[in-house]
Scaffold this motif. Structure first.
Motif, PDB file in Angstrom:
ATOM      1  N   ASP A  30       0.832  -1.202   0.000  1.00 19.13           N
ATOM      2  CA  ASP A  30       0.000   0.000   0.000  1.00 19.13           C
ATOM      3  C   ASP A  30       0.867   1.253   0.000  1.00 19.13           C
ATOM      4  O   ASP A  30       0.618   2.200  -0.755  1.00 19.13           O
ATOM      5  CB  ASP A  30      -0.922   0.015   1.226  1.00 19.13           C
ATOM      6  N   ALA A  34       1.026   3.986  -2.984  1.00 20.30           N
ATOM      7  CA  ALA A  34       0.782   5.407  -2.717  1.00 20.30           C
ATOM      8  C   ALA A  34       1.964   6.250  -3.183  1.00 20.30           C
ATOM      9  O   ALA A  34       1.786   7.301  -3.805  1.00 20.30           O
ATOM     10  CB  ALA A  34       0.532   5.624  -1.228  1.00 20.30           C
ATOM     11  N   THR A  37       2.117   6.286  -7.150  1.00 21.97           N
ATOM     12  CA  THR A  37       1.057   7.080  -7.769  1.00 21.97           C
ATOM     13  C   THR A  37       1.221   8.558  -7.425  1.00 21.97           C
ATOM     14  O   THR A  37       0.918   9.418  -8.239  1.00 21.97           O
ATOM     15  CB  THR A  37      -0.327   6.591  -7.323  1.00 21.97           C
ATOM     16  N   LYS A  38       1.710   8.803  -6.247  1.00 20.20           N
ATOM     17  CA  LYS A  38       1.953  10.199  -5.909  1.00 20.20           C
ATOM     18  C   LYS A  38       3.002  10.803  -6.838  1.00 20.20           C
ATOM     19  O   LYS A  38       2.869  11.940  -7.292  1.00 20.20           O
ATOM     20  CB  LYS A  38       2.419  10.304  -4.455  1.00 20.20           C
TER      21      LYS A  38
ATOM     22  N   LEU B  40      -5.035   8.911  -5.837  1.00 19.65           N
ATOM     23  CA  LEU B  40      -4.641   7.666  -5.189  1.00 19.65           C
ATOM     24  C   LEU B  40      -3.329   7.818  -4.426  1.00 19.65           C
ATOM     25  O   LEU B  40      -2.969   6.938  -3.638  1.00 19.65           O
ATOM     26  CB  LEU B  40      -4.494   6.566  -6.247  1.00 19.65           C
ATOM     27  N   GLY B  41      -2.667   8.903  -4.620  1.00 22.13           N
ATOM     28  CA  GLY B  41      -1.308   9.068  -4.111  1.00 22.13           C
ATOM     29  C   GLY B  41      -1.182   9.419  -2.647  1.00 22.13           C
ATOM     30  O   GLY B  41      -0.468  10.350  -2.300  1.00 22.13           O
ATOM     31  N   HIS B  42      -1.873   8.687  -1.836  1.00 22.62           N
ATOM     32  CA  HIS B  42      -1.755   8.891  -0.386  1.00 22.62           C
ATOM     33  C   HIS B  42      -2.073   7.567   0.299  1.00 22.62           C
ATOM     34  O   HIS B  42      -3.060   6.916  -0.067  1.00 22.62           O
ATOM     35  CB  HIS B  42      -2.714   9.983   0.084  1.00 22.62           C
ATOM     36  N   PRO B  43      -1.258   7.181   1.275  1.00 16.74           N
ATOM     37  CA  PRO B  43      -1.441   5.874   1.911  1.00 16.74           C
ATOM     38  C   PRO B  43      -2.855   5.655   2.421  1.00 16.74           C
ATOM     39  O   PRO B  43      -3.424   4.562   2.217  1.00 16.74           O
ATOM     40  CB  PRO B  43      -0.446   5.914   3.074  1.00 16.74           C
ATOM     41  N   VAL B  46      -5.131   4.892  -0.509  1.00 19.34           N
ATOM     42  CA  VAL B  46      -4.906   3.539  -1.018  1.00 19.34           C
ATOM     43  C   VAL B  46      -5.571   2.532  -0.100  1.00 19.34           C
ATOM     44  O   VAL B  46      -6.247   1.599  -0.566  1.00 19.34           O
ATOM     45  CB  VAL B  46      -3.398   3.239  -1.121  1.00 19.34           C
ATOM     46  N   GLN B  47      -5.427   2.735   1.187  1.00 16.63           N
ATOM     47  CA  GLN B  47      -6.046   1.819   2.141  1.00 16.63           C
ATOM     48  C   GLN B  47      -7.559   1.796   1.978  1.00 16.63           C
ATOM     49  O   GLN B  47      -8.183   0.733   2.030  1.00 16.63           O
ATOM     50  CB  GLN B  47      -5.694   2.260   3.563  1.00 16.63           C
TER      51      GLN B  47
END
Lengths: 115, 115
Positions: A30, A34, A37-38, B40-43, B46-47
């Motif tokens: 995960d 992240a 994609t970031k 989507l670029g954040h943990p 994504v979770q």
DNA sequence: TCATTTCATCGATGTTCTACGATGGACCTT
DNA sequence: AAGGTCCATCGTAGAACATCGATGAAATGA
């Protein structure tokens, strides 16, 4: 030579590596998804990736010319992609040749595909 | 009932739509890819996506309990995903049921796959 | 050697993101 | 009607990001 691309400078040594055994789910994955994609989450950086993927070769210099941004800004974006492992830069005389890191790109596709 | 998931509330009406005809390259696609990956670029996000995908159903409430974040922060992340079109939220009485938007998710995969 | 080219880095500035608590609206349950 | 639950929104503070011009390092070429 004008040298806008170069198939020799950094042909992906990593492209014939074995399959990626890292899990495609879990906390580690995960975080990785992240982070990747970031790194890709900016129009300029997507454009850069497209440039590199389309040519299937390195681009030595001239990346700045393709984007409507200052040289320092483009350099900044290249650094983000490089830090994420999505591209690689090799010094080629006065220039720097950038190319995609196929392994990381495959990893990104696998992670997104797992959604 | 405790109602942590719900297969009925928002079963994806869009899942049997026709194939996406939008191009997977070009300036428009680049913007779209950047916007989706940015979302989507954040943990935490994504979770959240993982939670929703794994259950293949909506999650009504309880999302906050799965993340180590304040309720308002989670709500913020949900909004980002919703604005990007990656998830959908439907009001179900006092709760809100969230589920993935399969169409957008497919689109994301197609765009990433085109790299 | 000296100028030129190419790129990274620095410093500054404005914007966006992330996080939280507090508030309030909508909807049950009693 | 009153209280409780669930969630979005607001306001805010700090961190991170995006952009630029200026500067500097490394290599080439004259």
């Amino acid at each position: 030579m004008t040298a806008t691309s170069n198939k020799e400078a950094c042909t992906p040594r990593t492209s014939q590596e074995g399959p990626d055994v890292r899990p495609v789910e879990g906390p580690q994955a995960d975080e990785e998804l992240a982070s990747l994609t970031k790194a890709l989450g900016h129009p300029a950086r997507v454009q850069i990736m497209r440039l590199l993927v389309r040519r299937e070769a390195c681009i030595c210099g001239d990346i700045v010319d393709e984007l409507p941004l200052a040289q320092s800004t483009v350099s900044q974006h290249l650094k983000v992609l490089k830090d994420a492992g999505l591209i690689r830069g090799e010094i080629d005389g006065p220039r720097v040749c950038y190319c995609v890191e196929p392994r990381t790109l495959r990893r990104l596709k696998a992670l997104v595909g797992s959604l």
